[in-house]
Design a protein around this motif. Structure first.
Motif, mmCIF file in Angstrom:
data_model
loop_
_atom_site.group_PDB
_atom_site.id
_atom_site.type_symbol
_atom_site.label_atom_id
_atom_site.label_comp_id
_atom_site.label_asym_id
_atom_site.label_seq_id
_atom_site.Cartn_x
_atom_site.Cartn_y
_atom_site.Cartn_z
ATOM 1 N N GLY A 1 6.387 1.179 9.156
ATOM 2 C CA GLY A 1 5.922 2.383 9.838
ATOM 3 C C GLY A 1 6.924 2.932 10.837
ATOM 4 O O GLY A 1 6.886 4.101 11.180
ATOM 5 N N SER B 1 0.856 -1.188 0.000
ATOM 6 C CA SER B 1 0.000 0.000 0.000
ATOM 7 C C SER B 1 0.891 1.237 0.000
ATOM 8 O O SER B 1 2.089 1.151 0.253
ATOM 9 C CB SER B 1 -0.919 0.010 1.226
ATOM 10 N N GLU B 2 0.302 2.389 -0.239
ATOM 11 C CA GLU B 2 1.045 3.650 -0.255
ATOM 12 C C GLU B 2 1.695 3.959 1.086
ATOM 13 O O GLU B 2 2.703 4.653 1.152
ATOM 14 C CB GLU B 2 0.121 4.799 -0.651
ATOM 15 N N ASP B 3 1.138 3.464 2.172
ATOM 16 C CA ASP B 3 1.652 3.750 3.513
ATOM 17 C C ASP B 3 2.814 2.849 3.928
ATOM 18 O O ASP B 3 3.435 3.088 4.961
ATOM 19 C CB ASP B 3 0.525 3.615 4.550
ATOM 20 N N ASP B 4 3.095 1.807 3.152
ATOM 21 C CA ASP B 4 4.190 0.899 3.509
ATOM 22 C C ASP B 4 5.525 1.615 3.484
ATOM 23 O O ASP B 4 5.765 2.464 2.612
ATOM 24 C CB ASP B 4 4.245 -0.295 2.559
ATOM 25 N N THR B 5 6.403 1.268 4.419
ATOM 26 C CA THR B 5 7.737 1.868 4.478
ATOM 27 C C THR B 5 8.838 0.823 4.317
ATOM 28 O O THR B 5 10.011 1.164 4.299
ATOM 29 C CB THR B 5 7.939 2.616 5.813
#
Length: 161
Positions: A84, A52-56
């Protein structure tokens, strides 16, 4: 960095299309797929992606072929770093002799912990292919702490064989 020999693929379908069709729905590639030579006539394509776009941190898989038919999709175990809390930027993908079986896959990265001003940590993961699956080689992975590039990674990993 890696072999430029492509794995077998269906006629008319290029590597990018093959990887795109194997990506989980809703995910995005972090970089172009990397073609590798795993030895013993095995070729592969490494694809790293964000779920997802929030994955780091990255997720990944390898499409492997030993010369005929459809390539097999084999998932890479996820990094140990907490999504995160850490941000991983992939620097390099390469293979190294493993001593047994196919060549080991190495993914070098720079890690930065959110909220800290410290310089990024240079490290990497070593993945070994055993019994039909990729596994993190923890001993090899520990040796990569501080490895700035492929040359340093190869030197650290060959010094212990």
């Amino acid at each position: 960095m890696a072999s430029q020999t492509a794995p077998s693929k269906p006629p008319g379908q290029d590597t990018n299309n093959l990887v795109q069709s194997a990506l989980p729905k809703g995910s995005t590639l972090l970089q172009p797929p990397v073609e590798i030579n795993l030895g013993d006539k095995r070729k592969g394509v490494v694809a790293l992606y964000k779920q997802s776009e929030d994955d780091t941190v990255f997720n990944g898989f390898v499409l492997m072929s030993n010369g005929g038919g459809e390539p097999e999709r084999t998932s890479l175990p996820p990094p140990h770093e907490v999504n995160g809390l850490w941000e991983l930027d992939v620097a390099s993908i390469l293979t190294v002799p493993s001593g047994t079986g196919p060549r080991a896959l190495v993914i070098l990265y720079k890690a930065r912990r959110f909220g800290l001003e410290d310089p990024p940590v240079k490290a990497g993961y070593v993945y070994a292919f055993r019994d039909g699956a990729w596994r993190i080689d923890d001993a090899g992975t520990k040796r990569l702490l501080g490895a700035a590039d492929a040359t340093a990674a190869r030197a650290r990993l060959s010094a212990t064989r």
